[in-house]
Enzyme design. Structure first.
Site, PDB file in Angstrom:
ATOM      1  N   ARG A  83       0.835  -1.208   0.000  1.00  0.00           N
ATOM      2  CA  ARG A  83       0.000   0.000   0.000  1.00  0.00           C
ATOM      3  C   ARG A  83       0.869   1.257   0.000  1.00  0.00           C
ATOM      4  O   ARG A  83       0.544   2.251  -0.646  1.00  0.00           O
ATOM      5  CB  ARG A  83      -0.956  -0.021   1.199  1.00  0.00           C
ATOM      6  CG  ARG A  83      -2.014   1.078   1.098  1.00  0.00           C
ATOM      7  CD  ARG A  83      -3.083   0.929   2.153  1.00  0.00           C
ATOM      8  NE  ARG A  83      -2.562   1.038   3.500  1.00  0.00           N
ATOM      9  CZ  ARG A  83      -3.240   0.727   4.609  1.00  0.00           C
ATOM     10  NH1 ARG A  83      -4.486   0.304   4.512  1.00  0.00           N
ATOM     11  NH2 ARG A  83      -2.693   0.862   5.798  1.00  0.00           N
ATOM     12  N   LYS A 186      -2.697   6.555   1.337  1.00  0.00           N
ATOM     13  CA  LYS A 186      -2.544   7.039   2.716  1.00  0.00           C
ATOM     14  C   LYS A 186      -1.616   8.251   2.732  1.00  0.00           C
ATOM     15  O   LYS A 186      -0.440   8.153   3.097  1.00  0.00           O
ATOM     16  CB  LYS A 186      -2.012   5.888   3.578  1.00  0.00           C
ATOM     17  CG  LYS A 186      -2.409   5.989   5.036  1.00  0.00           C
ATOM     18  CD  LYS A 186      -2.221   4.664   5.734  1.00  0.00           C
ATOM     19  CE  LYS A 186      -2.262   4.777   7.222  1.00  0.00           C
ATOM     20  NZ  LYS A 186      -3.491   5.288   7.809  1.00  0.00           N
TER      21      LYS A 186
HETATM   22  N1  PLP Z   1      -9.235   4.189   6.593  1.00  0.00           N
HETATM   23  C1  PLP Z   1      -8.425   5.191   6.953  1.00  0.00           C
HETATM   24  C2  PLP Z   1      -8.738   6.554   6.467  1.00  0.00           C
HETATM   25  C3  PLP Z   1      -7.305   4.931   7.774  1.00  0.00           C
HETATM   26  O1  PLP Z   1      -6.496   5.928   8.148  1.00  0.00           O
HETATM   27  C4  PLP Z   1      -7.043   3.621   8.189  1.00  0.00           C
HETATM   28  C5  PLP Z   1      -5.860   3.311   8.988  1.00  0.00           C
HETATM   29  O2  PLP Z   1      -4.854   2.876   8.486  1.00  0.00           O
HETATM   30  C6  PLP Z   1      -7.927   2.611   7.795  1.00  0.00           C
HETATM   31  C7  PLP Z   1      -9.012   2.930   7.000  1.00  0.00           C
HETATM   32  C8  PLP Z   1      -7.687   1.199   8.203  1.00  0.00           C
HETATM   33  O3  PLP Z   1      -6.677   0.622   7.432  1.00  0.00           O
HETATM   34  P1  PLP Z   1      -5.816  -0.571   8.009  1.00  0.00           P
HETATM   35  O4  PLP Z   1      -6.767  -1.634   8.393  1.00  0.00           O
HETATM   36  O5  PLP Z   1      -4.958  -0.970   6.868  1.00  0.00           O
HETATM   37  O6  PLP Z   1      -5.066  -0.031   9.157  1.00  0.00           O
HETATM   38  C1  COI Z   2      -3.897   3.195  11.462  1.00  0.00           C
HETATM   39  O1  COI Z   2      -4.887   2.568  11.818  1.00  0.00           O
HETATM   40  O2  COI Z   2      -2.785   2.675  11.387  1.00  0.00           O
HETATM   41  C2  COI Z   2      -3.981   4.585  11.100  1.00  0.00           C
HETATM   42  O3  COI Z   2      -3.088   5.034  10.437  1.00  0.00           O
HETATM   43  C3  COI Z   2      -5.132   5.348  11.565  1.00  0.00           C
HETATM   44  C4  COI Z   2      -4.824   6.688  12.121  1.00  0.00           C
HETATM   45  C5  COI Z   2      -4.062   6.661  13.397  1.00  0.00           C
HETATM   46  C6  COI Z   2      -4.310   7.642  11.121  1.00  0.00           C
END
Ligand code: PLP
Ligand code: COI
Length: 342
Positions: A83, A186
Site C-alpha cells: 500500500r 494514505k
Molecule cells: N481508513 C483510513 C482513512 C485509515 O487511516 C485507516 C488506517 O490505516 C484505515 C481505514 C484502516 O486501514 P488498516 O486496516 O490498513 O489499518
Molecule cells: C492506522 O490505523 O494505522 C492509522 O493510520 C489510523 C490513524 C491513526 C491515522
C-alpha cells in the site's frame, strides 16, 4: 539507551512516546541508501521541503504483537509495504522496495523490544513508517530528495478500550477526499482535510464522523481513520466499495475471516445511507481502531442505534475474537499473514 522501561501498559492510549531507536533512509541521486537506526527523534530538513508545503508525503500504520510464549510478530506487513508503494506512486515519491520496508520494520521492533507490551495487556507496539519529500524546492514539483523513516511507540485503544461501542455522526458538511482524488492512498492531506470535521464530531459527543461518498453524499464511505462494515439482518457481512476510501488491511482480513472462519456471505458494495435499518450490527475497523463496534450513527439530527449503545453484537464479537486471536498468535493464521520478529 533506556532499555528498562517503566510503563503502565494497561493505561496506554493511542499516543506518541519516544522509544530508543528509529530507522532513517535517504533517497538521493536516484537511489535509496542502506538506512540506519538513530537515537535522535528530531529531523533536520530544509524549510523548503515539499512535504511541508505541498503535502508530498505518505505513511503507513502497523503493529507488533507479543504472543503468549513471549515471541513477537507483525501482522501482514507485506500488505502495508504494497500500500505504501501505491501511495508513493500517487504522489510521485520513489517507491520503497517491499523487502526494504519489511526489513526496516523488523529492525525497529528488534531495537525497541523492551517497548513491546506484554501478552495479555491488549496493548501493542504501533509502527509508523513514513516517506517525505525533502531538500530545497520552491515551485510545485517533486522533491530532489526523500526521507523514509519508521518509528514505533507502545499504544492502547484508539477509540474506547476493548469492545465498548462508540457513536459516530455522518459528516454531511465536509468530505475527506474527492471522487478522483487521493482517498484511496494514505497521504497526509486526507487527514488534514478530516481534522475540522473530526473536531466538530467530538464537540458534539461523537467518537468521530463517517464520511459519505463525495460525488453524491448518498453512500457510506468510511470513518476518518478506519473502514466501515455492517452485518445485515440476514447475516451478510457488508462493507463499502468505493474508489475514494482507503483499502484497509484489517477490512480485507475481516472479509477473509467472515468467509472462511465464520462462514458468512460477504458483499463489498454500495451502502446507501438511507438503508441503515438493513444492519443489526456495524463497526469500524483498522490497525489503530482494531474493531470498534458502532453503537449508533447520527444522520440529519437522528441517532440510529444498531445492536446496542453499550454492548457488542454477537457477530462483531466473533470477528473481533478471531482477528485478535490471529494477531496475538492464539488462533491459526492464514498462510503469510504473520511475520515473526523473534
Ligand atoms: N481508513 C483510513 C482513512 C485509515 O487511516 C485507516 C488506517 O490505516 C484505515 C481505514 C484502516 O486501514 P488498516 O486496516 O490498513 O489499518
Ligand atoms: C492506522 O490505523 O494505522 C492509522 O493510520 C489510523 C490513524 C491513526 C491515522
Amino acid at each position: 539507551m533506556s532499555t528498562n522501561v517503566n510503563i503502565d501498559w494497561s493505561k496506554l492510549g493511542f499516543a506518541y512516546s519516544k522509544t530508543d531507536l528509529r530507522y532513517i533512509s535517504i533517497w538521493k541521486n536516484g537511489k535509496w541508501d542502506d538506512g540506519e537506526l538513530v537515537e535522535d527523534n528530531k529531523l533536520n530538513i530544509s524549510e523548503a521541503s515539499t512535504a511541508l508545503h505541498y503535502g508530498q508525503q505518505c505513511f503507513e500504520g502497523l503493529k507488533a504483537y507479543r504472543t503468549k510464549d513471549g515471541s513477537i510478530q507483525l501482522f501482514r506487513p507485506y500488505e502495508n509495504a504494497k500500500r505504501l508503494m501505491r501511495s508513493c506512486s500517487r504522489v510521485l515519491i520513489p517507491e520503497i522496495p517491499i523487502d526494504k520496508f519489511v526489513d526496516a520494520c523488523l529492525q525497529v521492533v528488534k531495537a525497541n523490544e523492551a517497548f513491546v507490551p506484554p501478552y495479555g495487556t491488549g496493548a501493542t507496539l504501533y509502527l509508523r513508517p513514513y516517506v517525505i519529500g525533502i531538500g530545497d524546492n520552491l515551485g510545485v514539483s517533486t522533491a530532489p530528495e526523500f526521507l523514509f523513516g519508521v518509528f514505533c511507540c507502545p499504544v492502547g485503544a484508539y477509540f474506547k478500550s476493548g469492545l465498548a461501542p462508540v457513536n459516530f455522526m455522518i459528516s454531511d458538511e465536509y468530505d475527506r477526499a474527492a471522487p478522483y482524488g487521493t482517498g484511496d492512498v494514505k497521504v497526509g492531506g486526507n487527514y488534514a482535510a478530516s481534522l475540522l470535521a473530526h473536531e466538530h464530531a467530538v464537540e458534539k459527543g461523537f467518537a468521530d464522523c463517517i464520511y459519505l461518498d463525495p460525488a453524491t453524499h448518498t453512500k457510506i464511505e468510511e470513518v476518518g481513520a478506519a473502514n466501515f462494515f455492517g452485518i445485515t439482518n440476514d447475516n451478510v457481512f457488508v462493507t463499502p466499495k468505493s474508489p475514494s476510501i482507503l483499502p484497509s488491511i484489517t477490512k480485507y482480513s475481516l472479509i477473509h475471516i467472515a468467509k472462511e472462519y465464520l462462514k458468512l456471505e460477504v458483499q463489498e458494495r454500495d451502502v446507501p445511507i438511507n438503508k441503515l435499518s438493513d444492519f443489526k450490527e456495524t463497526g469500524a475497523c483498522g490497525t489503530a481502531a482494531v474493531i470498534s463496534p458502532i453503537g449508533g450513527i447520527e444522520y440529519k439530527g437522528k441517532l440510529h442505534v444498531f445492536h446496542s449503545e453499550t454492548e457488542v453484537g454477537p457477530i462483531t464479537k466473533k470477528l473481533y475474537d478471531t482477528l485478535y486471536g490471529i494477531q496475538f498468535g492464539d488462533v491459526a493464521a492464514p498462510a503469510g499473514w504473520i511475520v515473526k520478529v523473534k
